[in-house]
Motif scaffolding. Structure first.
Motif, PDB file in Angstrom:
ATOM      1  N   GLN A 193       2.967   3.010 -16.561  1.00 33.54           N
ATOM      2  CA  GLN A 193       2.216   3.084 -15.316  1.00 33.54           C
ATOM      3  C   GLN A 193       1.044   2.111 -15.762  1.00 33.54           C
ATOM      4  OE1 GLN A 193       1.246   7.069 -16.306  1.00 33.54           O
ATOM      5  NE2 GLN A 193       2.532   7.762 -14.988  1.00 33.54           N
ATOM      6  N   ARG A 194       0.949   1.643 -17.216  1.00 30.90           N
ATOM      7  CA  ARG A 194      -0.235   0.151 -17.118  1.00 30.90           C
ATOM      8  C   ARG A 194       0.779  -1.123 -16.357  1.00 30.90           C
ATOM      9  NH1 ARG A 194      -2.406   3.423 -20.846  1.00 30.90           N
ATOM     10  NH2 ARG A 194      -0.866   2.687 -23.062  1.00 30.90           N
ATOM     11  N   ASP A 195       1.500  -0.713 -17.146  1.00 29.92           N
ATOM     12  CA  ASP A 195       2.483  -2.415 -17.128  1.00 29.92           C
ATOM     13  C   ASP A 195       2.913  -1.989 -15.408  1.00 29.92           C
ATOM     14  OD1 ASP A 195       2.115  -3.069 -19.266  1.00 29.92           O
ATOM     15  OD2 ASP A 195       4.054  -2.626 -19.951  1.00 29.92           O
ATOM     16  N   TRP A 196       3.220  -1.004 -14.801  1.00 29.29           N
ATOM     17  CA  TRP A 196       3.584  -1.292 -13.519  1.00 29.29           C
ATOM     18  C   TRP A 196       2.061  -1.837 -12.752  1.00 29.29           C
ATOM     19  CZ3 TRP A 196       2.270   0.702  -8.795  1.00 29.29           C
ATOM     20  CH2 TRP A 196       3.187   1.069  -7.548  1.00 29.29           C
ATOM     21  N   LEU A 197       1.429  -1.042 -12.887  1.00 26.13           N
ATOM     22  CA  LEU A 197      -0.535  -1.276 -12.425  1.00 26.13           C
ATOM     23  C   LEU A 197      -0.809  -2.935 -12.343  1.00 26.13           C
ATOM     24  CD1 LEU A 197      -1.920   1.962 -12.624  1.00 26.13           C
ATOM     25  CD2 LEU A 197      -0.954   1.202 -10.628  1.00 26.13           C
ATOM     26  N   SER A 223       0.589  -1.193   0.022  1.00 33.72           N
ATOM     27  CA  SER A 223      -0.145  -0.175  -0.253  1.00 33.72           C
ATOM     28  C   SER A 223       0.735   1.955  -0.190  1.00 33.72           C
ATOM     29  CB  SER A 223      -1.354  -0.243   1.081  1.00 33.72           C
ATOM     30  OG  SER A 223      -1.972  -0.920   1.060  1.00 33.72           O
ATOM     31  N   GLU A 224       1.715   1.438   1.046  1.00 37.05           N
ATOM     32  CA  GLU A 224       2.642   2.384   1.309  1.00 37.05           C
ATOM     33  C   GLU A 224       3.308   2.349  -0.769  1.00 37.05           C
ATOM     34  OE1 GLU A 224       5.665   2.062   4.066  1.00 37.05           O
ATOM     35  OE2 GLU A 224       3.861   1.554   5.352  1.00 37.05           O
ATOM     36  N   VAL A 225       4.105   0.901  -1.608  1.00 32.89           N
ATOM     37  CA  VAL A 225       4.852   1.513  -2.136  1.00 32.89           C
ATOM     38  C   VAL A 225       3.984   2.400  -3.817  1.00 32.89           C
ATOM     39  CG1 VAL A 225       4.931   0.034  -4.876  1.00 32.89           C
ATOM     40  CG2 VAL A 225       6.059  -0.150  -2.105  1.00 32.89           C
ATOM     41  N   LEU A 226       2.547   1.722  -3.566  1.00 38.90           N
ATOM     42  CA  LEU A 226       1.884   2.152  -4.135  1.00 38.90           C
ATOM     43  C   LEU A 226       1.086   3.936  -3.979  1.00 38.90           C
ATOM     44  CD1 LEU A 226      -0.528   1.995  -6.844  1.00 38.90           C
ATOM     45  CD2 LEU A 226      -2.520   1.574  -4.992  1.00 38.90           C
ATOM     46  N   GLU A 227       1.278   4.256  -2.794  1.00 37.90           N
ATOM     47  CA  GLU A 227       0.903   5.734  -3.041  1.00 37.90           C
ATOM     48  C   GLU A 227       2.171   6.199  -3.221  1.00 37.90           C
ATOM     49  OE1 GLU A 227      -0.092   8.129   1.807  1.00 37.90           O
ATOM     50  OE2 GLU A 227       0.570   5.722   1.675  1.00 37.90           O
ATOM     51  N   ASP A 228       2.934   6.113  -3.091  1.00 39.85           N
ATOM     52  CA  ASP A 228       4.211   6.285  -3.435  1.00 39.85           C
ATOM     53  C   ASP A 228       4.543   6.355  -4.938  1.00 39.85           C
ATOM     54  OD1 ASP A 228       5.624   6.952  -1.145  1.00 39.85           O
ATOM     55  OD2 ASP A 228       7.348   5.133  -1.693  1.00 39.85           O
ATOM     56  N   PHE A 229       3.837   5.558  -5.571  1.00 37.85           N
ATOM     57  CA  PHE A 229       3.762   5.574  -7.125  1.00 37.85           C
ATOM     58  C   PHE A 229       2.933   6.611  -7.596  1.00 37.85           C
ATOM     59  CE2 PHE A 229       0.895   4.670 -11.183  1.00 37.85           C
ATOM     60  CZ  PHE A 229       2.893   3.899 -11.510  1.00 37.85           C
ATOM     61  N   CYS A 230       1.432   6.928  -6.677  1.00 35.93           N
ATOM     62  CA  CYS A 230       0.775   7.334  -7.112  1.00 35.93           C
ATOM     63  C   CYS A 230       1.595   9.043  -7.200  1.00 35.93           C
ATOM     64  CB  CYS A 230      -0.599   7.657  -6.403  1.00 35.93           C
ATOM     65  SG  CYS A 230      -1.130   5.779  -7.220  1.00 35.93           S
ATOM     66  N   THR A 231       2.067   9.653  -5.433  1.00 38.41           N
ATOM     67  CA  THR A 231       2.555  10.547  -5.263  1.00 38.41           C
ATOM     68  C   THR A 231       3.180  11.263  -6.399  1.00 38.41           C
ATOM     69  OG1 THR A 231       2.283  10.252  -2.893  1.00 38.41           O
ATOM     70  CG2 THR A 231       4.024  12.216  -3.593  1.00 38.41           C
ATOM     71  N   TYR A 248      -4.800   9.158  -5.115  1.00 32.96           N
ATOM     72  CA  TYR A 248      -4.313   7.902  -4.517  1.00 32.96           C
ATOM     73  C   TYR A 248      -5.559   6.890  -4.437  1.00 32.96           C
ATOM     74  CZ  TYR A 248      -2.622   4.616  -0.950  1.00 32.96           C
ATOM     75  OH  TYR A 248      -2.734   3.249   0.221  1.00 32.96           O
ATOM     76  N   MET A 249      -5.838   5.819  -5.126  1.00 32.53           N
ATOM     77  CA  MET A 249      -7.085   4.953  -5.020  1.00 32.53           C
ATOM     78  C   MET A 249      -6.275   3.219  -5.016  1.00 32.53           C
ATOM     79  SD  MET A 249      -8.963   5.815  -8.482  1.00 32.53           S
ATOM     80  CE  MET A 249      -8.935   7.288  -8.464  1.00 32.53           C
ATOM     81  N   SER A 250      -7.049   2.325  -4.754  1.00 33.22           N
ATOM     82  CA  SER A 250      -6.748   1.103  -5.744  1.00 33.22           C
ATOM     83  C   SER A 250      -6.096   0.902  -6.913  1.00 33.22           C
ATOM     84  CB  SER A 250      -7.886   0.242  -5.666  1.00 33.22           C
ATOM     85  OG  SER A 250      -8.833   0.639  -6.647  1.00 33.22           O
ATOM     86  N   ALA A 251      -4.960   0.085  -6.927  1.00 33.94           N
ATOM     87  CA  ALA A 251      -4.721  -0.346  -7.980  1.00 33.94           C
ATOM     88  C   ALA A 251      -5.301  -0.467  -9.408  1.00 33.94           C
ATOM     89  CB  ALA A 251      -3.365  -0.695  -7.837  1.00 33.94           C
ATOM     90  N   ASP A 252      -6.796  -0.988  -9.078  1.00 32.82           N
ATOM     91  CA  ASP A 252      -7.554  -1.836 -10.087  1.00 32.82           C
ATOM     92  C   ASP A 252      -8.171  -0.054 -10.755  1.00 32.82           C
ATOM     93  OD1 ASP A 252      -7.015  -4.350  -9.990  1.00 32.82           O
ATOM     94  OD2 ASP A 252      -8.154  -4.518  -7.925  1.00 32.82           O
ATOM     95  N   ASP A 253      -8.470   0.481  -9.961  1.00 33.39           N
ATOM     96  CA  ASP A 253      -9.385   1.482  -9.923  1.00 33.39           C
ATOM     97  C   ASP A 253      -8.871   2.571 -11.061  1.00 33.39           C
ATOM     98  OD1 ASP A 253     -11.391   1.078  -8.305  1.00 33.39           O
ATOM     99  OD2 ASP A 253     -11.076   2.105  -6.576  1.00 33.39           O
TER     100      ASP A 253
END
Length: 79
Positions: free
Chosen positions: A48-52, A12-20, A26-31
């Motif tokens: 970004q799509r590949d990363w998600l 979750s922290e990694v996703l937040e960093d990615f979004c930042t 900041y929302m779910s990777a699916d969204d």
């Protein structure tokens, strides 16, 4: 269970960093992925799509492991 919970928290922290980093809400990777597909938002890059997609795959693997452990404990120990 705490190891799996810690892994999901870390993700979750990694996703937040990615979004930042990419100035994404900041929302779910699916969204993020399915809400920002090629036709509705061409600003989401192929990277970004590949990363998600990879992130979702890792998340699902860990979450499924959690489910298997829970099921095993329930069947083995009656919890």
């Amino acid at each position: 269970m705490s190891v799996i919970t810690n892994q999901l928290d870390c993700l979750s922290e990694v996703l937040e960093d990615f979004c930042t980093k990419y100035n994404l809400e900041y929302m779910s990777a699916d969204d993020l992925l399915y809400g920002y597909d090629q036709t509705s938002n061409p600003n989401l890059s192929e990277y970004q799509r590949d990363w998600l997609r990879n992130y979702i795959s890792i998340w699902d693997t860990i979450a499924n492991l959690w489910g298997l452990i829970t099921m095993f404990k329930s069947e083995t120990f009656g919890r």
